[in-house]
Scaffold this motif. Structure first.
Motif, PDB file in Angstrom:
ATOM      1  N   ALA A   1     -21.731 -18.552  29.405  1.00 13.78           N
ATOM      2  CA  ALA A   1     -22.635 -18.298  28.288  1.00 13.78           C
ATOM      3  C   ALA A   1     -22.602 -19.469  27.320  1.00 13.78           C
ATOM      4  CB  ALA A   1     -22.222 -17.017  27.553  1.00 13.78           C
ATOM      5  N   ILE A   2     -23.771 -19.766  26.726  1.00 13.42           N
ATOM      6  CA  ILE A   2     -23.817 -20.807  25.696  1.00 13.42           C
ATOM      7  C   ILE A   2     -24.620 -20.368  24.468  1.00 13.42           C
ATOM      8  CG2 ILE A   2     -23.391 -22.806  27.175  1.00 13.42           C
ATOM      9  CD1 ILE A   2     -26.364 -23.260  27.395  1.00 13.42           C
ATOM     10  N   GLY A   3     -25.484 -19.366  24.611  1.00 11.55           N
ATOM     11  CA  GLY A   3     -26.222 -18.861  23.456  1.00 11.55           C
ATOM     12  C   GLY A   3     -25.330 -18.013  22.569  1.00 11.55           C
ATOM     13  N   PRO A   4     -25.548 -18.008  21.254  1.00 15.85           N
ATOM     14  CA  PRO A   4     -24.654 -17.305  20.325  1.00 15.85           C
ATOM     15  C   PRO A   4     -24.457 -15.829  20.657  1.00 15.85           C
ATOM     16  CG  PRO A   4     -26.148 -18.739  19.122  1.00 15.85           C
ATOM     17  CD  PRO A   4     -26.604 -18.769  20.534  1.00 15.85           C
ATOM     18  N   LYS A   5     -25.518 -15.089  20.913  1.00 17.60           N
ATOM     19  CA  LYS A   5     -25.393 -13.659  21.188  1.00 17.60           C
ATOM     20  C   LYS A   5     -24.671 -13.406  22.509  1.00 17.60           C
ATOM     21  CE  LYS A   5     -27.321 -11.930  17.538  1.00 17.60           C
ATOM     22  NZ  LYS A   5     -26.512 -11.136  16.564  1.00 17.60           N
ATOM     23  N   ASN A   6     -24.936 -14.231  23.502  1.00 12.12           N
ATOM     24  CA  ASN A   6     -24.267 -14.093  24.791  1.00 12.12           C
ATOM     25  C   ASN A   6     -22.788 -14.441  24.682  1.00 12.12           C
ATOM     26  OD1 ASN A   6     -24.377 -13.319  27.436  1.00 12.12           O
ATOM     27  ND2 ASN A   6     -25.483 -15.101  28.173  1.00 12.12           N
ATOM     28  N   VAL A   7     -22.463 -15.471  23.896  1.00 11.69           N
ATOM     29  CA  VAL A   7     -21.065 -15.855  23.681  1.00 11.69           C
ATOM     30  C   VAL A   7     -20.330 -14.744  22.932  1.00 11.69           C
ATOM     31  CG1 VAL A   7     -19.553 -17.480  22.472  1.00 11.69           C
ATOM     32  CG2 VAL A   7     -21.519 -18.327  23.781  1.00 11.69           C
ATOM     33  N   GLU A   8     -20.977 -14.156  21.942  1.00 12.91           N
ATOM     34  CA  GLU A   8     -20.369 -13.047  21.209  1.00 12.91           C
ATOM     35  C   GLU A   8     -20.053 -11.890  22.155  1.00 12.91           C
ATOM     36  OE1 GLU A   8     -21.622  -9.775  17.799  1.00 12.91           O
ATOM     37  OE2 GLU A   8     -22.569 -11.768  17.763  1.00 12.91           O
ATOM     38  N   MET A   9     -20.998 -11.572  23.037  1.00 21.53           N
ATOM     39  CA  MET A   9     -20.788 -10.491  23.996  1.00 21.53           C
ATOM     40  C   MET A   9     -19.637 -10.814  24.956  1.00 21.53           C
ATOM     41  SD  MET A   9     -21.586  -9.650  27.390  1.00 21.53           S
ATOM     42  CE  MET A   9     -22.905 -10.811  27.709  1.00 21.53           C
ATOM     43  N   ALA A  10     -19.561 -12.073  25.424  1.00 20.18           N
ATOM     44  CA  ALA A  10     -18.470 -12.474  26.307  1.00 20.18           C
ATOM     45  C   ALA A  10     -17.115 -12.327  25.621  1.00 20.18           C
ATOM     46  CB  ALA A  10     -18.675 -13.915  26.766  1.00 20.18           C
ATOM     47  N   ALA A  11     -17.047 -12.738  24.360  1.00 23.48           N
ATOM     48  CA  ALA A  11     -15.789 -12.646  23.617  1.00 23.48           C
ATOM     49  C   ALA A  11     -15.386 -11.202  23.361  1.00 23.48           C
ATOM     50  CB  ALA A  11     -15.901 -13.402  22.296  1.00 23.48           C
ATOM     51  N   GLU A  12     -16.360 -10.322  23.303  1.00 22.82           N
ATOM     52  CA  GLU A  12     -16.070  -8.905  23.091  1.00 22.82           C
ATOM     53  C   GLU A  12     -15.613  -8.209  24.373  1.00 22.82           C
ATOM     54  OE1 GLU A  12     -18.418  -4.708  22.182  1.00 22.82           O
ATOM     55  OE2 GLU A  12     -19.473  -6.613  21.931  1.00 22.82           O
ATOM     56  N   LEU A  13     -16.277  -8.490  25.510  1.00 26.58           N
ATOM     57  CA  LEU A  13     -16.118  -7.651  26.696  1.00 26.58           C
ATOM     58  C   LEU A  13     -15.375  -8.279  27.872  1.00 26.58           C
ATOM     59  CD1 LEU A  13     -19.639  -5.955  27.000  1.00 26.58           C
ATOM     60  CD2 LEU A  13     -17.535  -4.974  26.101  1.00 26.58           C
ATOM     61  N   ALA A  14     -15.386  -9.592  27.993  1.00 28.47           N
ATOM     62  CA  ALA A  14     -14.884 -10.236  29.206  1.00 28.47           C
ATOM     63  C   ALA A  14     -13.465 -10.764  29.027  1.00 28.47           C
ATOM     64  CB  ALA A  14     -15.819 -11.376  29.617  1.00 28.47           C
ATOM     65  N   GLU A  15     -12.808 -10.980  30.159  1.00 29.14           N
ATOM     66  CA  GLU A  15     -11.488 -11.622  30.123  1.00 29.14           C
ATOM     67  C   GLU A  15     -11.604 -13.114  29.849  1.00 29.14           C
ATOM     68  OE1 GLU A  15     -10.617  -7.810  32.202  1.00 29.14           O
ATOM     69  OE2 GLU A  15     -12.248  -9.261  32.300  1.00 29.14           O
ATOM     70  N   GLY A  16     -12.743 -13.704  30.241  1.00 26.67           N
ATOM     71  CA  GLY A  16     -12.894 -15.139  30.066  1.00 26.67           C
ATOM     72  C   GLY A  16     -14.312 -15.536  29.712  1.00 26.67           C
TER      73      GLY A  16
ATOM     74  N   ALA B   1     -18.567 -18.903  15.038  1.00 24.60           N
ATOM     75  CA  ALA B   1     -18.972 -17.642  14.434  1.00 24.60           C
ATOM     76  C   ALA B   1     -19.207 -16.574  15.501  1.00 24.60           C
ATOM     77  CB  ALA B   1     -20.244 -17.844  13.602  1.00 24.60           C
ATOM     78  N   ALA B   2     -19.836 -16.967  16.603  1.00 23.63           N
ATOM     79  CA  ALA B   2     -20.101 -16.014  17.690  1.00 23.63           C
ATOM     80  C   ALA B   2     -18.799 -15.525  18.313  1.00 23.63           C
ATOM     81  CB  ALA B   2     -20.988 -16.663  18.747  1.00 23.63           C
ATOM     82  N   LEU B   3     -17.857 -16.429  18.543  1.00 21.64           N
ATOM     83  CA  LEU B   3     -16.571 -16.042  19.121  1.00 21.64           C
ATOM     84  C   LEU B   3     -15.815 -15.105  18.178  1.00 21.64           C
ATOM     85  CD1 LEU B   3     -15.440 -19.493  20.603  1.00 21.64           C
ATOM     86  CD2 LEU B   3     -16.008 -17.442  21.916  1.00 21.64           C
TER      87      LEU B   3
ATOM     88  N   ALA C   1     -17.057 -13.100  15.917  1.00 22.90           N
ATOM     89  CA  ALA C   1     -17.724 -11.796  15.869  1.00 22.90           C
ATOM     90  C   ALA C   1     -17.395 -10.971  17.101  1.00 22.90           C
ATOM     91  CB  ALA C   1     -19.236 -11.996  15.735  1.00 22.90           C
ATOM     92  N   GLY C   2     -17.370 -11.625  18.273  1.00 25.33           N
ATOM     93  CA  GLY C   2     -17.038 -10.909  19.502  1.00 25.33           C
ATOM     94  C   GLY C   2     -15.591 -10.460  19.536  1.00 25.33           C
ATOM     95  N   LYS C   3     -14.684 -11.335  19.111  1.00 29.59           N
ATOM     96  CA  LYS C   3     -13.257 -10.999  19.144  1.00 29.59           C
ATOM     97  C   LYS C   3     -12.929  -9.864  18.173  1.00 29.59           C
ATOM     98  CE  LYS C   3     -11.638 -15.565  20.666  1.00 29.59           C
ATOM     99  NZ  LYS C   3     -10.879 -16.786  20.296  1.00 29.59           N
ATOM    100  N   ALA C   4     -13.701  -9.745  17.114  1.00 33.19           N
ATOM    101  CA  ALA C   4     -13.461  -8.669  16.151  1.00 33.19           C
ATOM    102  C   ALA C   4     -13.702  -7.292  16.775  1.00 33.19           C
ATOM    103  CB  ALA C   4     -14.351  -8.855  14.929  1.00 33.19           C
TER     104      ALA C   4
END
Length: 346
Positions: free
Chosen positions: A170-185, A202-204, A206-209
């Protein structure tokens, strides 16, 4: 920081796999097999699983549109089984050129579909009866969309692991946020450690939160061409054609994710010119305009001191897996490069 590499998807596969045994001995920990509009990655991953013992294997990536969510889950469970628990499921949305052009499937809602695919895969691996009500996938299929005979089934086999690691490209902000929230990597492309925080921080965050602590720390997978030595003159330029292809040719004007990334890095003028030239068929001219700084910051090419500095920058930016492409002239030299970078990274 673990060291991995991505296999070339355009030929020489058996010869490349034969060399993996030497790379494994030199310290290589994971190998990623891509899938574009090439041979499928799954058959090659099964082949690699059979001829290696400790090496982690990963799809890098399987496009989520070309397989149903349940088939992705079945495939991952099967590869994890034949590799004795060494598989990582790399997923990505690819782009409309490949998905609509090669697969004939509408390229719609990539972020929402990715989220639902992850949730469905994990239900399958837990051997739950597969019932899912999403915006994009409904299982079983409702009667008004089929015969009405669908049943909520569960995977027959018992997976090696109830949760197979998932890495999202992922490279788009919303997709990166989703990856940081749900995926292992998370696997970005053209990763510049000095600019990663500005582009994705910022995206990372938001996802990690929203991240489940059971997922552990996010594995950040970066890529870089590798050569260590004083005789590296000209090797940076080997990256120009691929960078020009992605920035200029992977999509149309206004619909090129990689071009957008180059602009977010601050190369607005160059990104526009590269795209215009590439789409006009002037590929060499487009490649010549790829900023040298971008090539330098996304590569590990130079003397050992420079490589140590670049590794430190990557570590400080959060990189935990480094996918390298060794540029040695011989197999023996490439093996030495893997051994050297493994030692430096540790």
């Amino acid at each position: 920081m673990r060291i991995g590499m991505t296999l070339n998807y355009s030929g020489g596969f058996k010869e490349t796999v034969t060399a993996l045994a030497d790379y494994e001995k030199a310290g290589l920990e994971i190998v990623f097999v891509p899938e574009a509009y090439s041979f499928d990655a799954v058959s090659q991953l099964g082949y690699i699983a059979a001829v290696t013992e400790r090496l982690q294997i990963a799809s890098g990536i399987l496009p989520l549109y070309s397989r149903t969510p349940a088939l992705l889950a079945m495939t991952a469970a099967g590869l994890d089984y034949v590799s004795d628990g060494r598989f990582t499921l790399g997923l990505g949305s690819s782009g409309p050129q490949v998905i609509e052009g090669f697969h004939g499937v509408p390229y719609t809602a990539p972020i929402g579909r990715t989220r639902e695919v992850i949730e469905i895969c994990r239900k399958v691996w837990r051997r739950e009866r597969l019932e899912y009500q999403g915006r994009h996938y409904t299982l079983p299929l409702p009667a008004d969309q089929g015969t009405g005979l669908g049943k909520p089934l569960k995977l027959i086999n018992h997976p090696v692991r109830p949760r197979i690691p998932i890495v999202i490209a992922a490279i788009g902000p919303k997709n990166v946020e989703m990856a940081a929230e749900l995926a292992e990597g998370w696997e970005p492309i053209f990763y510049v450690p000095e600019k990663a925080g500005d582009v994705w921080g910022a995206a990372l965050a938001a996802g990690k939160a929203k991240r489940d602590p059971e997922l552990g720390e996010l594995d950040v997978v970066a890529q870089a061409s590798l050569y260590i030595g004083d005789d590296s003159e000209g090797l940076l330029d080997l990256g120009r054609p691929m960078a020009a292809l992605y920035i200029g040719g992977m999509g149309a004007k206004g619909k090129n994710f990689y071009n957008n990334l180059a602009r977010r890095y601050g190369y607005e003028k160059e990104a526009e010119q590269i795209q215009e030239l590439y789409l006009d068929g002037k590929k060499d001219e487009a490649a010549a305009l790829v900023p040298r700084e971008l090539l330098e910051k996304t590569s590990l090419i130079g003397d050992e001191g420079l490589i140590r500095d670049r590794l430190q920058a990557m570590k400080e930016s959060g990189v935990t897996t480094l996918n390298v492409t060794p540029l040695g002239r011989t197999h023996e030299e490439r093996v030495r490069l893997i051994e050297t970078i493994t030692n430096l990274a540790s």
